[in-house]
Design an enzyme around this catalytic site. Structure first.
Site, PDB file in Angstrom:
ATOM      1  N   LYS A 127       0.802  -1.231   0.000  1.00 46.37           N
ATOM      2  CA  LYS A 127       0.000   0.000   0.000  1.00 46.37           C
ATOM      3  C   LYS A 127       0.832   1.277   0.000  1.00 46.37           C
ATOM      4  CE  LYS A 127      -4.237  -1.770   0.211  1.00 46.37           C
ATOM      5  NZ  LYS A 127      -5.148  -1.627  -0.956  1.00 46.37           N
ATOM      6  N   GLU A 167      -9.718   6.098   3.105  1.00 49.95           N
ATOM      7  CA  GLU A 167     -10.468   5.004   3.714  1.00 49.95           C
ATOM      8  C   GLU A 167      -9.487   3.877   3.970  1.00 49.95           C
ATOM      9  OE1 GLU A 167      -9.929   5.240   0.578  1.00 49.95           O
ATOM     10  OE2 GLU A 167      -9.372   3.171   0.103  1.00 49.95           O
ATOM     11  N   SER A 204       1.695  -9.687  -0.781  1.00 46.54           N
ATOM     12  CA  SER A 204       1.364  -8.261  -0.708  1.00 46.54           C
ATOM     13  C   SER A 204       1.523  -7.648   0.674  1.00 46.54           C
ATOM     14  CB  SER A 204      -0.069  -8.051  -1.194  1.00 46.54           C
ATOM     15  OG  SER A 204      -0.956  -8.893  -0.489  1.00 46.54           O
TER      16      SER A 204
END
Lengths: 420, 266
Positions: A97, A119, A389
């Site tokens: 991210k 968010e 990830s």
């Protein structure tokens, strides 16, 4: 269900279309901001100073390039394809991210926006955004479903420690979708001063394209690394798909390589009924094309067009829609999408932890489960790459409950059982 | 049956259809029309009303929980049309329920029900090709939102495709009450006048007679939404129609009339 297209004039060259998917479906108040964002984002592509700062921070601050690790013991245990892990879990803040949060944060600063909203589902995007805001000295408000705050509470503490305000959202199922609704309400109210760092390849144009571009580095590095290490491209790339940002980042560089199979793994949850899963692409799962939160893509919904509740053990995959580029890749067959149950994801978490000493995030564990299922069916000279990830530190609360790690007996016994 | 504003300012009343139930919404709408609403916007309840503030979110949530569907709202429109042939009727919806039914099917059904127009909250002009085509085919008026943030080129495009009226959003933000009508609204209407051939109605945060009068100084109509929905929320089901009727009538009182009559509920 009607087969009519929403948009009849694809020739109108609307930017941000992925086949028939994508587009911009937002209240008019946001349109000027989206146009401004698109123009500013396009301008960064020609801005050498911006690109240099992004590259420098990705390297020195985030830890790129991430390793491509040959998982020897997992490979041996599965007894088939060679399994490689693209270690996005090793990035600063613990997941892919940060690639996108950093890119958009720098863009916000370049546009002179001092207030950031975002968010978050699992909290990884919220933590990444809070981190970037601390780094760049920007005000930060994170919207998070109250259910997600409960199950990912460590990330709530991290965001607060980093100086962000975390606002709980109690509407709907109090998960990612509801957090996005509330973030969009904030944005529409404070649109003149606020930059919305959307965390997945979702939403209105330019977000799906921009978020993908900031994650392209995953596939770019992996391509070079696998060529160096194996002298060939992967046979298969597997990634989990919530909104789909890590998956599109891993897939994108390989789209032209028709012999590289791309597999996205959705959250199969606890069953096939509407509300029990977040598997938008699975037949009879309730996912059909529709419009949610600014984009046209597959959406889990009832036959009246009300958005369905979803369930997944992983907060980051627990979402009723999916990035529009994945919808296109699904329809064209270029990528295939499978699903993995909560139970199998938990099992895969245990396996990877004990066989490789790597604790994956619960989201990521869905991809690991697919790899464990698939590798034995493949030849030993084939290569299966998993986009790892994120890491599972944030999930210790859930894992300790689900796997009874607090108990005296289970943990050590199972650990002995997996040695090879 | 057409969208017409017979007095200045005209009044548009937004109701979340099916809150508290379809039958009560019908009675409320009739009371609103009989007390001076020129146009009724029938809001289709949606699970994820991201452009709405807390009041309409709650109403929408209640109606969704009751299982109120787009087709129920269209059936309600048909009843209202039969009962009040000259009132303006606009179907107000988020896009997804319409997409699920099918855009062309929806337009055909809306026309069949006797609706005059449609407003889709999350439909922008650039994406509206098929929608506009279907609307034209069925002689329905597409109403688009115009925002204080919209640059002139967008306002021009919005005015070109809007029929019935242009919905001028009074301020940035979600739906819901506010204390005063800000400068954004008047500035926006002035900018829209350069392009608009239809009336301009101002909505978002209009909640009392004073606001309606303020809007009347520069716009053709005022749109009342959250204030009505909040009043319905706090009313007994059996009293809701009467309450809304007298509230709407109270919005029409002229300036200088007794303060208590003009004092709307915020």
């Amino acid at each position: 269900m009607s087969t009519e297209a929403v948009v009849p004039n694809p020739s109108a060259a609307i930017a941000g279309r992925f086949g028939r998917y994508g587009g911009r479906y937002v209240p008019e108040t946001l349109m000027a901001a989206l146009e401004e964002l698109e123009a500013a984002y396009e301008a960064t592509k020609q801005d050498a100073a911006f690109q240099a700062e992004l590259a420098d921070l990705l390297h020195h601050y985030c830890g790129r390039p991430t390793p491509l690790y040959f998982a020897k013991r997992l490979t041996e245990q599965c007894g088939g394809a060679k399994i490689y892990l693209k270690r996005e879990d090793l990035l600063h803040t613990g997941a892919h991210k940060i690639n996108n949060a950093l890119g958009q944060g720098l863009l916000a600063r370049r546009m002179g926006k001092q207030r950031i909203i975002a968010e978050t589902g699992a909290g990884q995007h919220g933590v990444a955004t809070a981190t970037v805001c601390a780094l760049l000295g920007l005000e930060c408000v994170i919207y998070m479903g109250e259910e997600d705050m409960r199950r990912q509470e460590l990330n709530v503490y991290r965001m607060r420690l980093l100086g962000a305000e975390v606002r709980g959202v109690g509407s709907g199922s109090a998960t990612l979708k509801d957090a996005i609704n509330e973030a969009m309400r904030d944005w529409v109210t404070n649109v003149r001063s606020t930059f919305y760092i959307l965390g997945s390849a979702l939403g209105a144009h330019p977000y799906p394209t921009m978020v993908r571009d900031f994650h392209r580095v995953i596939g770019q590095e992996a391509r070079q690394q696998i060529l160096e290490q194996e002298g060939r491209l992967p046979t298969v790339i597997v990634a989990c798909v919530g909104g789909g940002s890590n998956a599109i980042g891993a897939f994108y560089e390989f789209l032209p390589d028709a012999n590289v199979r791309l597999i996205g793994v959705e959250a199969g949850g606890r069953g096939g009924g509407l509300g029990e899963h977040a598997a938008r692409f699975q037949k009879a799962g309730g996912g059909v094309p529709g419009v949610l939160q600014g984009t046209y893509s597959y959406v889990l919904q009832d036959d009246a067009g009300q958005i369905s509740l979803t369930h997944s053990v992983s907060a980051g995959l627990d979402y009723a829609s999916v990035g529009p580029e994945h919808a296109m890749l699904h329809d064209s067959g270029r990528a295939t999408y499978t699903s993995c149950s909560d139970e199998d994801a938990l099992k895969a978490t245990v396996t990877l932890s004990r066989v490789e000493g790597i604790v994956p995030a619960l989201e990521t564990a869905h991809a690991v489960a697919e790899a464990i299922r698939l590798a034995p069916t493949m030849a030993k000279d084939e290569v299966l790459m998993v986009n790892l990830s994120g890491r599972g530190d944030k999930d210790m609360g859930i894992l300790s409950r689900e796997l009874k790690l607090g108990g005296a007996e289970t943990g050590p016994a199972e650990n002995r059982g997996t040695s090879s | 049956m057409a969208i017409q504003f017979n007095t200045r300012p005209g009044l548009v009343a937004y109701l979340t259809a099916g809150d508290p139930d379809i039958e009560t919404t019908r009675e409320i709408a009739l009371a609103a029309i009989d007390n001076g609403a020129d146009v009724i916007e029938l809001g289709v309840p949606f699970s994820d009303p991201l452009a709405d503030g807390p009041v309409i979110q709650r109403a929408s949530g209640r109606a969704v929980a009751r299982g109120v569907r787009l087709l129920d709202v269209l059936a309600l429109a048909a009843e209202l049309r039969a009962a009040r042939p000259s009132a303006g009727l606009v179907i107000f919806s988020y896009l997804n329920p319409v997409v699920r039914l099918g855009m062309r099917t929806f337009c055909a059904r809306a026309a069949e029900a006797g609706a005059d127009g449609v407003l889709l909250t999350d439909m922008i002009v650039e994406e509206a090709g098929e929608y506009l085509e279907a609307m034209r085919e069925h002689a329905l008026a597409p109403v688009f939102l115009a925002a204080p943030t919209s640059p002139d080129a967008r306002l021009k495009a919005i005015c070109e495709v809007s029929r019935g009226f242009v919905y001028a959003v009074s301020r940035v933000g979600v739906t819901g009450a506010q204390t005063t009508v800000g400068n954004d609204a008047e500035t926006l209407v002035t900018r829209l006048r350069r392009y608009a051939t239809t009336p301009i109605a101002v909505g978002f945060g209009i909640s009392n007679a004073e606001h309606v009068r303020a809007v009347g100084r520069f716009a053709d109509a005022a749109i009342i939404g959250s204030a009505l929905v909040a009043l319905i929320e706090s009313s007994e089901r059996s009293e809701a129609a009467k309450t809304i009727g007298s509230f709407i009538a109270g919005l029409r009182v002229a300036e200088g009339e007794p303060e208590r009559m003009a004092a709307g509920k915020l």
